[in-house]
Design a protein around this motif. Structure first.
Motif, PDB file in Angstrom:
ATOM      1  N   UNK B 112      45.235  40.474  37.176  1.00 39.61           N
ATOM      2  CA  UNK B 112      44.637  39.153  37.088  1.00 39.61           C
ATOM      3  C   UNK B 112      45.078  38.431  35.838  1.00 39.61           C
ATOM      4  N   UNK B 115      48.588  37.350  36.019  1.00 40.26           N
ATOM      5  CA  UNK B 115      48.782  36.198  36.877  1.00 40.26           C
ATOM      6  C   UNK B 115      48.304  34.923  36.217  1.00 40.26           C
ATOM      7  N   UNK B 119      52.291  33.090  36.897  1.00 38.90           N
ATOM      8  CA  UNK B 119      52.275  33.527  38.300  1.00 38.90           C
ATOM      9  C   UNK B 119      53.472  32.959  39.038  1.00 38.90           C
ATOM     10  N   UNK B 120      53.681  33.462  40.232  1.00 39.94           N
ATOM     11  CA  UNK B 120      54.893  33.110  40.950  1.00 39.94           C
ATOM     12  C   UNK B 120      54.812  31.746  41.606  1.00 39.94           C
ATOM     13  N   UNK B 121      53.603  31.274  41.878  1.00 43.73           N
ATOM     14  CA  UNK B 121      53.496  30.143  42.796  1.00 43.73           C
ATOM     15  C   UNK B 121      53.365  28.801  42.091  1.00 43.73           C
ATOM     16  N   UNK B 122      52.435  28.685  41.135  1.00 44.27           N
ATOM     17  CA  UNK B 122      52.184  27.346  40.599  1.00 44.27           C
ATOM     18  C   UNK B 122      53.393  26.833  39.822  1.00 44.27           C
ATOM     19  N   UNK B 411      54.900  33.050  49.781  1.00 38.81           N
ATOM     20  CA  UNK B 411      53.738  32.183  49.643  1.00 38.81           C
ATOM     21  C   UNK B 411      53.987  30.878  50.374  1.00 38.81           C
ATOM     22  N   UNK B 416      50.311  24.076  47.388  1.00 42.77           N
ATOM     23  CA  UNK B 416      50.371  23.007  46.398  1.00 42.77           C
ATOM     24  C   UNK B 416      49.074  22.228  46.409  1.00 42.77           C
ATOM     25  N   UNK B 420      44.044  29.107  48.751  1.00 40.77           N
ATOM     26  CA  UNK B 420      44.584  30.238  49.501  1.00 40.77           C
ATOM     27  C   UNK B 420      43.498  30.785  50.419  1.00 40.77           C
ATOM     28  N   UNK B 424      43.748  36.909  52.641  1.00 43.11           N
ATOM     29  CA  UNK B 424      44.608  37.711  51.777  1.00 43.11           C
ATOM     30  C   UNK B 424      43.795  38.567  50.835  1.00 43.11           C
ATOM     31  N   UNK B 425      42.665  38.011  50.380  1.00 42.78           N
ATOM     32  CA  UNK B 425      41.805  38.796  49.505  1.00 42.78           C
ATOM     33  C   UNK B 425      41.305  39.999  50.268  1.00 42.78           C
ATOM     34  N   UNK B 426      40.944  39.752  51.542  1.00 39.23           N
ATOM     35  CA  UNK B 426      40.430  40.865  52.321  1.00 39.23           C
ATOM     36  C   UNK B 426      41.471  41.941  52.525  1.00 39.23           C
ATOM     37  N   UNK B 428      43.750  42.809  50.365  1.00 40.60           N
ATOM     38  CA  UNK B 428      43.779  43.595  49.129  1.00 40.60           C
ATOM     39  C   UNK B 428      42.600  44.558  49.095  1.00 40.60           C
ATOM     40  N   UNK B 429      41.442  44.044  49.518  1.00 38.27           N
ATOM     41  CA  UNK B 429      40.258  44.892  49.479  1.00 38.27           C
ATOM     42  C   UNK B 429      40.425  46.070  50.420  1.00 38.27           C
TER      43      UNK B 429
END
Lengths: 149, 448
Positions: B112, B115, B119-122, B411, B416, B420, B424-426, B428-429
């Protein structure tokens, strides 16, 4: 924001952070008690916990207060992420909360409860059924190197 | 007083004749007089000189240089399993399969914080940072005052760019666009002979060439034998609306998009008269079947021009390629991938639509040094047996990213503006839970 401060929403726009199960806790760590904005100073203070320890710091004035990124301060940071009510103990409930955040809906309550109980049993030494900071350090010291980014 | 106006008029006349002779005529017929090449050479020499000056001064003053290639921080890019395995290394493995330790959370905290820092996206939604300053104020992020000479060269650059080049380019661009509207409308009146298509192609390419001169574009096309053919779909990575000008300089495409009002609308209707483009009403775009049907019809007709689609759906800053939307890959035609890479040294082509509207973006383009880009035509691809649209899209995306030297991300460019998805969080969980609980076989063999 672009007004010199960050709000929680600004953090949540980082996609990798938003999908991190403990993302909300991490974001909370940046904001001082009860506030919704953090300025650059506060932001840097929190991030400073994660600087790698430099060798020359060991030779510095021993009477000065410990730098933010010392081992124990790093562990204290992690401890506070568990200990929500700031009573310096991680109770079973607080542990369950973090566990629930990490596993989502994939594990039943009973199983989660038994995992929490087992963890407390292993770490607890004074028998008060919660983990104090000293007990946390003993577990954490083996892994402190992992917090260094 | 009158003499003054006579002189001004004479001057304007000369100006216009020069433009027509030196720029428009070559553009119309596709040959080059070498003026832009000379300009580019001078520009490159100047920028190299500037870079050297900055570097020598930096060394003298021991200013720390950041290496842009490595990123801001060092990361261990292991997967969740590997890193949690490391964390738990020194504990004895319990008899039951899974495991949990207090320190498991460290993995998440570390990721975290990493990131948050980078991070890769912003970072893909704002302009790329340059390694060395290119004498434009707008890219001046943390370069400091170096020397008087450099400041003078910068001042000269400002003068040249704003007072000489910009008016020239604006004139050219307006001529180009006007010509486009007039030309295509005129061609539209002809009946459907072979001649009409040939003329329409010629008018389009000519006007796009004029527009390209209007932006001082230097374009290199590679692998022209793979150029998109009729009845196919051309996909490319998207950086700005100028991509269209760049691609259409070398061939004609049918465009897909929303029909606008105003100036854009005039352009769109004019172009549609001479050869079929696909313009949608905003309401129709939401109806995916309607969109897909029109595209399929167009593709199946072998006399129609290849369709140009940008599957990312939004402008990305040309350092990476983001997720391709699968809609265009479900149609079933032949896909001709094209990779476009701009050289940021001469001008930043990325359209940050949150920051600039179209007009200020175009003005910025016209006051940069130049737009230099490389276009690679990749060999055609078709959907293979057993491959679904998403996998096909990813395959095309990797090919484009690999060719253009861009980072291949999965991504969604829509991030933009949108948040998200929780899905995706689920995921990871779920992954983590399987590590805590252990695999099914372990659990079933040990009963509580």
């Amino acid at each position: 924001g672009e007004n010199g401060t960050l709000s929680r929403e600004d953090f949540q726009r980082i996609p990798e952070l938003a999908i991190n199960p403990l993302g909300d806790r991490i974001i909370n760590a940046f904001f001082p008690e009860g506030e919704d904005q953090v300025n650059f100073r506060g932001f840097m203070r929190t991030l400073a916990h994660f600087r790698p320890i430099e060798d020359n710091e060991k030779n510095k004035d021993p009477t000065a207060s410990e730098p933010l990124n010392s081992r124990s301060n790093k562990l204290l940071f992690a401890f506070k992420l568990y200990d929500l009510d700031r009573d310096n103990k991680i109770s079973r409930d607080e542990l369950l909360q973090v566990l629930r955040m990490m596993v989502g809906v994939n594990i039943s309550d009973e199983q989660l409860g038994s995992i929490a109980d087992r963890t407390i049993q292993e770490a607890d030494q004074n028998g008060d059924n919660s983990i104090s900071f000293n007990e946390f350090i003993k577990v954490g010291n083996l892994y402190f190197v992992y917090l260094e980014t | 007083m009158e003499d003054f106006w006579v002189v001004v008029l004479a001057g304007l006349k000369v100006w216009v004749y020069l433009i027509v002779a030196l720029l428009m005529v070559p553009a119309m017929f596709g040959f080059s007089l070498g003026i832009s090449e000379t300009y580019m050479k001078i520009l490159v020499k100047t920028l190299e000189w500037a870079t050297l000056r900055i570097q020598t001064v930096n060394k003298e003053q021991h200013i720390i240089e950041s290496s842009s290639s490595n990123g801001l921080i060092q990361r261990d890019d292991g997967s969740m399993e590997e890193e949690l395995g490391e964390l738990r290394r020194s504990r004895p493995k319990p008899p039951v399969g899974g495991d949990f330790t207090l320190s498991d959370c460290f993995y998440f905290y570390r990721r975290g914080i990493e990131d948050i820092v980078e991070d890769e996206v912003t970072q893909r939604f704002s302009s790329e940072e340059l390694v060395s300053w290119n004498l434009l104020t707008r890219t001046n992020n943390d370069f400091q005052y170096i020397s008087l000479k450099l400041t003078m060269v910068w001042g000269l650059g400002v003068f040249i760019r704003y007072c000489i080049l910009a008016p020239l380019r604006i004139t050219l661009a307006s001529i180009g666009l006007t010509w486009l509207v007039i030309g295509t409308t005129a061609v539209g009146f002809l009946p459907n002979w072979r001649l009409k298509y040939w003329l329409s192609d010629w008018v389009h390419v000519m006007c796009y060439r004029i527009c390209a001169r209007g932006l001082s574009c230097t374009i290199h096309y590679y692998n022209k034998e793979n150029r998109p053919r009729k009845g196919g779909i051309c996909v490319a990575n998207h950086t700005s609306p100028i991509d269209i000008v760049i691609l259409c300089n070398d061939g004609c495409y049918a465009m897909v998009g929303q029909s606008h009002g105003g100036l854009m609308g005039v352009l769109q209707r004019a172009m549609a008269r001479s050869c079929p483009h696909i313009w949608f009403e905003r309401a129709d775009m939401k109806d995916r079947h309607l969109v897909a049907k029109r595209l399929t019809d167009h593709v199946n007709d072998n006399t129609k021009l290849p369709i140009l689609i940008f599957p990312e759906g939004t402008c990305i800053n040309n350092t990476s390629v983001m997720m391709f939307k699968k809609g265009s890959f479900e149609i079933g035609g032949t896909i001709y991938p094209v990779a476009i890479k701009y050289d940021p040294q001469f001008g930043d082509a990325f359209w940050n639509s949150a920051k600039y509207n179209m007009v200020s973006y175009l003005l910025r383009m016209m006051t940069s040094w130049a737009i230099v880009c490389n276009v690679w035509y990749l060999p055609a691809m078709t959907q293979q047996e057993g491959e679904d649209a998403v996998q096909f899209a990813n395959r095309v995306k990797s090919a484009i990213a690999h060719r253009g030297g861009l980072v291949d991300l999965s991504w969604d460019g829509g991030l933009k503006r949108a948040k998200v998805k929780d899905m995706f969080k689920e995921e990871q969980q779920k992954m983590y839970s399987s590590m805590v609980v252990g695999s099914e076989e372990d659990n079933s063999s040990h009963s509580d």
